[in-house]
Design an enzyme around this catalytic site. Structure first.
Site, short mmCIF file in Angstrom:
data_model
loop_
_atom_site.label_atom_id
_atom_site.label_comp_id
_atom_site.label_asym_id
_atom_site.label_seq_id
_atom_site.Cartn_x
_atom_site.Cartn_y
_atom_site.Cartn_z
N LYS A 1 0.75 -1.11 0.20
CA LYS A 1 -0.06 -0.02 0.27
C LYS A 1 0.97 1.30 0.07
CE LYS A 1 -4.25 -1.53 2.86
NZ LYS A 1 -5.27 -1.97 2.19
N ARG B 1 -10.56 -11.53 2.14
CA ARG B 1 -11.16 -13.23 2.59
C ARG B 1 -10.71 -13.95 1.43
NH1 ARG B 1 -12.05 -8.69 -3.65
NH2 ARG B 1 -11.67 -7.45 -1.98
N1 BES Z 1 -8.03 -3.87 4.82
C1 BES Z 1 -8.42 -3.05 3.39
C2 BES Z 1 -10.27 -2.54 3.30
C3 BES Z 1 -9.46 -1.59 4.56
C4 BES Z 1 -9.18 -0.77 3.07
C5 BES Z 1 -10.01 -0.99 5.27
C6 BES Z 1 -9.45 0.89 3.88
C7 BES Z 1 -9.63 -0.44 5.80
C8 BES Z 1 -10.15 1.22 5.08
C9 BES Z 1 -8.61 -4.78 2.54
O1 BES Z 1 -7.16 -5.52 2.47
C10 BES Z 1 -8.15 -3.58 1.60
O2 BES Z 1 -6.43 -3.59 0.91
N2 BES Z 1 -8.77 -4.31 0.14
C11 BES Z 1 -8.50 -4.03 -1.04
C12 BES Z 1 -9.13 -4.99 -1.97
C13 BES Z 1 -8.40 -4.68 -4.14
C14 BES Z 1 -6.32 -5.47 -3.32
C15 BES Z 1 -9.49 -5.35 -4.53
C16 BES Z 1 -8.69 -2.49 -0.84
O3 BES Z 1 -10.22 -2.57 -0.84
O4 BES Z 1 -8.58 -1.77 -2.13
ZN ZN Z 2 -5.32 -5.67 2.04
#
Ligand code: BES
Ligand code: ZN
Ligand code: ZN
Length: 499
Positions: free
Chosen positions: A276, A350
């Site tokens: 990230k 997931r």
């Molecule tokens: N933990 C994150 C989701 C999240 C984002 C929670 C902001 C709280 C605040 C999750 O694991 C994630 O990174 N999801 C990705 C999915 C994508 C790669 C399909 C996302 O939401 O960008």
């Molecule tokens: Zn994630």
């Protein structure tokens, strides 16, 4: 803080501040305030006029009594529009009152919910909601601050009609248990990832089990592998902190139902190899909020002892980039035999839930609920304050949505459809962990999970990515972890216990 019901005349209450309510644009105060106003030679009405106080929500009219009453202050709290007021209006007011009391250095107060016509709920419901708001609003995560806010509220009396006093005391104690359980969830979620590792989360579950007599089983890496939970294990591989799979069980004597609750337990989500960017990595300590909600709910049921068997399951791990990390394009087999192609290592929640949901499906409970900070897309869709709800059983979804309206934990259903189901088809495996496009990302997450739930079991997925954590705080949530949706799910369990 001691909170209890009281009855009797406002002017006779032995307390430092008497607090009452007013709706916006109400022509006059209620009778009890009018009585106080007379005793104070009209100073309440006078100040109301001078300060142009009309009862806007969250606004206060603070009237010093100059020793003319037993209390030092009479305080009127605005509740906003009468038409829009509900239980959560009172819950919010509880938090505002506590903040104001601390500001004024008042440690003993009495709040009047008698004769609060305008909210159709009973006095004892108001007493419970007020208690929840007070305990939730009083929360601070300041254990690492050298200088702490020392102001403390010692005693709150909630004034109700005499005939409702006993039941109000009961409901106040339920409200206190619910809010304290939510604060317990907040406390764990607020801890950073250098403190709360998967092992630490397991230890907290063990402590809870000891305190309340739950069964608890913690699986280590070897056992997780033996159980075939390779999707979960893949996510965990890049971290120096090993995964722990937690299974708590609460078993009453005569259970009316059996429910499994699953919480996403990423103690930190860096994104893994799909790392990230800095701004997005901030607050990813709270990616364990679903797990914290499970622990909070267990604290509440340990106290309230409903007649429902509850399984609490957490696949705790940390998502980190490393030479041992799982990669994009990896193909892994989940516990239920479904093969997964990794499109993005940041869609890790997931994968951990896939195995956790397969695991609980094998327990054959009557219902499954998962709570997960699953997708940023859910925040885009619904905003920061509302959770997305999905599932395989409309009746069960509706049940949860109905309860959430009372608890003030906002939730909204997102629709599954077959076209989006096509979007998670993988080129080289049964399913891909991301969608074909960015669109409908929260639903894509839900549809992925669906592949790992026994379709015969009613299941609800709650994406809490938005409301689980808020850097500014809102209503009765101070900045940080919110403990969402501890009260909704505990109330659901209590309802099932009554059926
Ligand atoms: N933990 C994150 C989701 C999240 C984002 C929670 C902001 C709280 C605040 C999750 O694991 C994630 O990174 N999801 C990705 C999915 C994508 C790669 C399909 C996302 O939401 O960008
Ligand atoms: Zn994630
Ligand atoms: Zn995550």
């Amino acid at each position: 803080m001691e909170i209890k019901a009281t009855s009797g005349k406002l002017e006779n209450l032995r307390t430092k501040a008497v607090i009452s309510f007013m709706f916006k644009e109400d022509k006059k105060f209620n009778e009890d305030i009018m009585t106080l106003d007379k005793l104070l030679n009209g100073s309440i009405s006078l100040l109301k006029k001078e300060q142009k106080f009309v009862g806007d929500e969250g606004k206060f009219l603070v009237v010093p009594t100059f020793r003319k009453l037993k209390s030092e202050y009479v305080i009127i709290v605005g509740l906003g529009n009468r038409r829009r007021a509900d239980l959560d209006t009172i819950r919010r007011a509880g938090a505002y009152i506590i903040r104001k009391a601390k500001e004024l250095r008042i440690d003993k107060l009495a709040i009047d919910v008698k004769n609060l016509d305008g909210i159709k709920e009973k006095e004892y419901e108001l007493a419970q909601a007020l208690t929840e708001g007070i305990v939730l609003g009083d929360y601070r995560f300041d254990k690492y601050k050298t200088k702490k806010d020392e102001s403390k509220i010692k005693e709150v009396d909630i004034r109700v009609s005499r005939r409702f006093k006993n039941i109000s005391d009961e409901r106040i104690s339920i409200g206190k248990i619910l809010a304290e359980a939510q604060n317990f969830a907040r406390d764990i979620a607020n801890e950073p990832a250098n403190v709360i590792t998967p092992q630490k989360l397991a230890e907290i579950a063990e402590e809870l089990a000891k305190e309340y007599g739950f069964e608890v089983k913690i699986y280590d890496e070897e056992e997780i592998e033996k159980l075939g939970m390779n999707a979960y294990l893949s996510v965990a591989k890049g971290s120096a902190n090993p995964p722990r799979f937690i299974h708590l069980t609460y078993k009453p004597k005569n259970p009316k139902k059996e429910i499994a609750i699953v919480g996403k337990g990423l103690t930190f989500d860096s994104g893994g190899l799909n790392i990230k960017p800095g701004d997005y990595m901030r607050w990813m300590k709270s990616d364990k909020s679903g797990a914290c909600a499970v622990l909070g709910i267990f604290k509440a049921i340990g106290e309230l002892k409903p007649n429902v068997t509850i399984h609490g399951v957490i696949a705790a791990c940390e998502n980190m980039p490393d030479g041992k990390s799982y990669r994009p394009d990896d193909i892994i087999k989940a516990k239920n035999g479904v093969t997964i192609e990794v499109g993005n290592t940041d869609a890790e929640g997931r994968l951990t839930l896939a195995d956790a949901l397969s695991y609980v499906s094998e327990l054959k409970p009557d219902a499954i609920i998962d709570m997960a900070t699953l997708t940023g897309a859910c925040i885009v869709a619904l905003g920061e304050y509302t959770a997305g709800v999905m599932g395989n059983n409309q009746k069960f979804i509706d049940e949860i949505l109905d309860i959430s309206e009372k608890t003030g934990e906002w939730m909204w259903q997102l629709p599954f459809n077959d076209k989006l189901r096509e979007h998670i088809k993988a080129p080289n495996a049964d399913v891909l962990n991301i969608g074909k496009t960015r669109y409908g990302g929260a639903i894509i997450g839900g549809l992925f999970l669906e592949k790992f739930v026994d379709p015969k079991i009613p299941w609800v997925h709650i994406d809490i990515a938005g409301p689980a954590h808020n850097t500014s705080g809102w209503y009765y949530h101070p900045p940080g972890a919110t403990g969402f949706p501890v009260r909704t799910i505990t109330n659901l369990i209590l309802e099932e216990s009554k059926k």
